[in-house]
Design an enzyme around this catalytic site. Structure first.
Site, PDB file in Angstrom:
ATOM      1  N   ARG A  74      91.108  -4.329  17.493  1.00 52.18           N
ATOM      2  CA  ARG A  74      91.007  -2.871  17.386  1.00 52.18           C
ATOM      3  C   ARG A  74      90.298  -2.455  16.099  1.00 52.18           C
ATOM      4  O   ARG A  74      89.789  -1.344  15.982  1.00 52.18           O
ATOM      5  CB  ARG A  74      92.405  -2.254  17.471  1.00 52.18           C
ATOM      6  CG  ARG A  74      92.399  -0.790  17.834  1.00 52.18           C
ATOM      7  CD  ARG A  74      93.648  -0.358  18.614  1.00 52.18           C
ATOM      8  NE  ARG A  74      94.885  -0.984  18.214  1.00 52.18           N
ATOM      9  CZ  ARG A  74      95.678  -0.537  17.234  1.00 52.18           C
ATOM     10  NH1 ARG A  74      95.344   0.519  16.524  1.00 52.18           N
ATOM     11  NH2 ARG A  74      96.811  -1.170  16.976  1.00 52.18           N
ATOM     12  N   TYR A 128      76.834  18.188  29.215  1.00 55.16           N
ATOM     13  CA  TYR A 128      77.540  17.430  30.250  1.00 55.16           C
ATOM     14  C   TYR A 128      78.844  18.152  30.561  1.00 55.16           C
ATOM     15  O   TYR A 128      79.531  18.644  29.665  1.00 55.16           O
ATOM     16  CB  TYR A 128      77.785  16.008  29.750  1.00 55.16           C
ATOM     17  CG  TYR A 128      78.748  15.206  30.583  1.00 55.16           C
ATOM     18  CD1 TYR A 128      78.555  15.061  31.960  1.00 55.16           C
ATOM     19  CD2 TYR A 128      79.845  14.589  30.000  1.00 55.16           C
ATOM     20  CE1 TYR A 128      79.446  14.329  32.725  1.00 55.16           C
ATOM     21  CE2 TYR A 128      80.731  13.845  30.749  1.00 55.16           C
ATOM     22  CZ  TYR A 128      80.535  13.724  32.122  1.00 55.16           C
ATOM     23  OH  TYR A 128      81.420  12.994  32.868  1.00 55.16           O
ATOM     24  N   ASP A 211      73.261  14.981  21.750  1.00 56.25           N
ATOM     25  CA  ASP A 211      73.486  14.026  22.833  1.00 56.25           C
ATOM     26  C   ASP A 211      72.124  13.552  23.310  1.00 56.25           C
ATOM     27  O   ASP A 211      71.330  14.326  23.851  1.00 56.25           O
ATOM     28  CB  ASP A 211      74.258  14.705  23.964  1.00 56.25           C
ATOM     29  CG  ASP A 211      74.723  13.724  25.033  1.00 56.25           C
ATOM     30  OD1 ASP A 211      73.987  12.747  25.287  1.00 56.25           O
ATOM     31  OD2 ASP A 211      75.795  13.941  25.624  1.00 56.25           O
ATOM     32  N   LYS A 236      75.061   4.901  30.748  1.00 58.41           N
ATOM     33  CA  LYS A 236      73.857   5.301  31.469  1.00 58.41           C
ATOM     34  C   LYS A 236      72.689   4.361  31.147  1.00 58.41           C
ATOM     35  O   LYS A 236      72.695   3.210  31.540  1.00 58.41           O
ATOM     36  CB  LYS A 236      73.540   6.754  31.140  1.00 58.41           C
ATOM     37  CG  LYS A 236      74.729   7.718  31.234  1.00 58.41           C
ATOM     38  CD  LYS A 236      75.456   7.657  32.559  1.00 58.41           C
ATOM     39  CE  LYS A 236      76.424   8.808  32.784  1.00 58.41           C
ATOM     40  NZ  LYS A 236      77.596   8.831  31.910  1.00 58.41           N
TER      41      LYS A 236
END
Length: 426
Positions: A74, A128, A211, A236
Site C-alpha cells: 500500500r 465525465y 483531464d 482507456k
C-alpha cells in the site's frame, strides 16, 4: 522506488515515441532482463525495524519514501512505480501517482485539497459523468461552482474573445477557499475544446486539473500549458485493450507526496498486474492513437456529409473519438451495430459506441446535460484499429435508410472543428 532516476535528465530530450517504449525500463538490461518484471508481493522482509520506523515516519510526515527496499504494497510497488515513471515522462511532469481507477485518482486530489481546508472547486462542463456527479453531490464535502464553457470559449473552440470570456468567468468564480479548477479538453462526450493556457492563467495560484484522458500525451501535454495536475482514466487509452482498470495523476513531486499519503490511507492502490499492463500499453500508445485518430477523422468527414446525421463533433486537436447527433433514434443505432461494440468506455483497440444520455452521463441532471451540449440524440464513438471501410459499412447499416429532413446543410458540419486528419497520423 523509482528504478530509473539515473536516466531521467537525458531521457527528456528523446522523442515521445522513444519515451513510450523505453521510459520506466532503462534499468532492465543492467538487471539481465528484457521485459519488466511483475512484483506481486504484498509485504517485504526487513531485519532493520528501527530503519523501517524512520522511513515510515518520513512518509507520514512528508510523503517521502526513499529508494530503499519496498515496505508494504500500500506504500508502493516496484512494478507500479515503473508505470508512474513512464507516464510522468510522457506528460512532462516530475512525478505521477497511480490509483485503482480514474475516480480513485480524482478522489485523492479532492481529499488532498480538502484536507487543507480548500473544499471549493471551480469546474467547466461537460466533464465525465461520474466526475460531474462527485462534484455536484458533494460526496467528499466539496462545493462546486460551474462555469459554462458555452458562454466562454464555446463550442467553436478557443479564440481570443472566447478564451478571455471563459478566463474571466473562472477568475470571478475563484474564492479564498477554492482548492481546484477542473476542466476536460477535449471534453467527454462533446469533444469541445478549451484554451488550456488561458484557463491556467485565469486560475492564478489555484491548481488547474486537466483531464487528459481523451487526448493523451500523444496529442497534448497540459502541464506545458500551465496545468499543475493532469488526470487520466488509465483504463482507456493508456491501457488500450479494455482489460485493465486504473487511474493516474501526473504532477509535481510536492503534490505527488500528498497523493501518496492519501493513497496509503484510503487504500486506492493500483494492482501490480494492472501496473504491468499499463506500462506495456504505453509502449504502443503513440502508434495506436495516431492510427485510430486517422480513422476517426475520416469517419467524422463521412458522417458530416450524411443526411441522417444532424451534427458532428470532432476536435481541432484530432483524436480517436468522434461524437455525432442523429435525426433518428440513437438507440436504434447502438442496437444496430454488429462490428462496433455497443458499450461504455473508450480507448480500446476495438471500436465502441454508446449513448451518453443513457449511460456515461445518465447520472448528470438532464437540464445540466442539455445546457452543456449533451443532447439526447448524441452518440459517442471510440474508434479502434479496424479498417475504416469496415467501420463505415457497420455504421451505415446501423444508421438505417436515408430520409432527408428539411434542415440547413450547414447544421451537419462538424461542430467545433474542421474535419481533418490528425497531424502525424498514418
Amino acid at each position: 522506488m523509482d528504478a530509473n532516476t539515473e536516466t531521467v535528465s537525458t531521457a527528456r530530450t528523446r522523442a515521445l515515441a522513444t519515451e513510450a517504449v523505453h521510459a520506466g525500463r532503462e534499468d532492465l538490461a543492467g538487471l539481465g532482463l528484457h521485459a519488466a518484471p511483475i512484483d506481486l508481493s504484498t509485504t517485504y522482509p526487513s531485519r532493520d525495524s528501527r530503519g523501517e520506523a524512520d522511513r515510515i515516519d518520513a512518509f507520514a510526515a512528508e510523503g517521502i519514501l526513499d529508494e530503499g527496499p519496498p515496505v508494504y504494497a500500500r506504500l508502493g510497488n516496484p512494478t507500479v512505480a515503473r508505470f508512474e515513471t513512464a507516464l510522468a515522462r510522457l506528460e512532462g511532469t516530475e512525478s505521477a501517482v497511480a490509483f485503482a481507477s480514474g475516480m480513485a485518482a480524482l478522489t485523492a486530489v479532492l481529499l488532498v485539497r480538502g484536507s487543507a481546508g480548500l473544499r471549493h472547486v471551480v469546474a467547466v462542463r461537460p466533464l465525465y459523468g461520474c466526475s460531474d456527479h462527485m462534484l455536484t453531490a458533494g460526496l467528499l464535502g466539496t462545493e462546486v461552482t460551474w462555469v459554462d464553457r458555452w458562454d466562454g470559449a464555446g463550442a467553436e473552440g478557443p479564440d481570443g474573445g472566447g478564451a478571455t470570456a471563459l478566463g474571466k468567468a473562472i477568475a470571478e468564480a475563484v474564492r479564498p477557499d477554492t482548492g481546484l479548477v477542473m476542466v476536460e479538453s477535449p471534453a467527454n462526450p462533446t469533444l469541445a475544446e478549451l484554451d488550456l493556457a488561458a484557463v491556467a492563467e485565469a486560475c492564478g495560484e489555484v491548481p488547474l486539473l486537466a483531464d487528459n484522458t481523451f487526448a493523451t500525451p500523444v496529442l497534448q501535454r497540459p502541464a506545458e500549458s500551465g496545468a499543475r495536475l493532469v488526470l487520466h482514466s488509465a483504463t482507456k487509452y493508456l491501457g488500450g485493450h479494455g482489460d485493465v482498470l486504473g487511474g493516474v495523476v501526473a504532477c509535481d513531486e510536492e503534490f505527488a507526496r500528498q497523493l501518496r499519503q492519501v493513497r496509503f490511507a484510503t487504500g486506492g492502490v493500483l494492482h501490480p498486474l494492472a501496473g504491468y499492463l499499463l506500462l506495456r500499453g504505453l509502449a504502443t500508445l503513440p502508434v495506436r492513437v495516431r492510427a485510430a485518430s486517422a480513422t476517426a477523422a475520416e469517419l467524422a468527414r463521412r458522417l458530416a456529409a450524411d443526411p441522417r446525421v444532424e451534427r458532428v463533433h470532432y476536435p481541432r486537436l484530432g483524436g480517436a473519438m468522434v461524437a455525432f447527433e442523429v435525426y433518428g433514434d440513437p438507440h436504434e443505432v447502438t442496437a444496430g451495430v454488429r462490428l462496433i461494440t455497443p458499450a461504455v468506455s473508450l480507448g480500446s483497440v476495438d471500436s465502441l459506441i454508446q449513448h451518453p444520455a443513457s449511460i456515461s452521463h445518465r447520472i448528470v441532471d438532464a437540464g445540466d446535460r442539455h445546457s452543456s451540449g449533451v443532447s439526447d440524440r448524441l452518440l459517442r464513438m471510440s474508434c479502434g484499429l479496424e479498417d475504416v471501410e469496415d467501420l463505415w459499412s457497420d455504421l451505415d447499416r446501423a444508421l438505417g435508410p436515408v430520409s432527408l429532413p428539411s434542415a440547413d446543410a450547414d447544421r451537419r458540419r462538424p461542430r467545433g472543428c474542421e474535419v481533418r486528419r490528425t497531424a502525424g497520423a498514418s
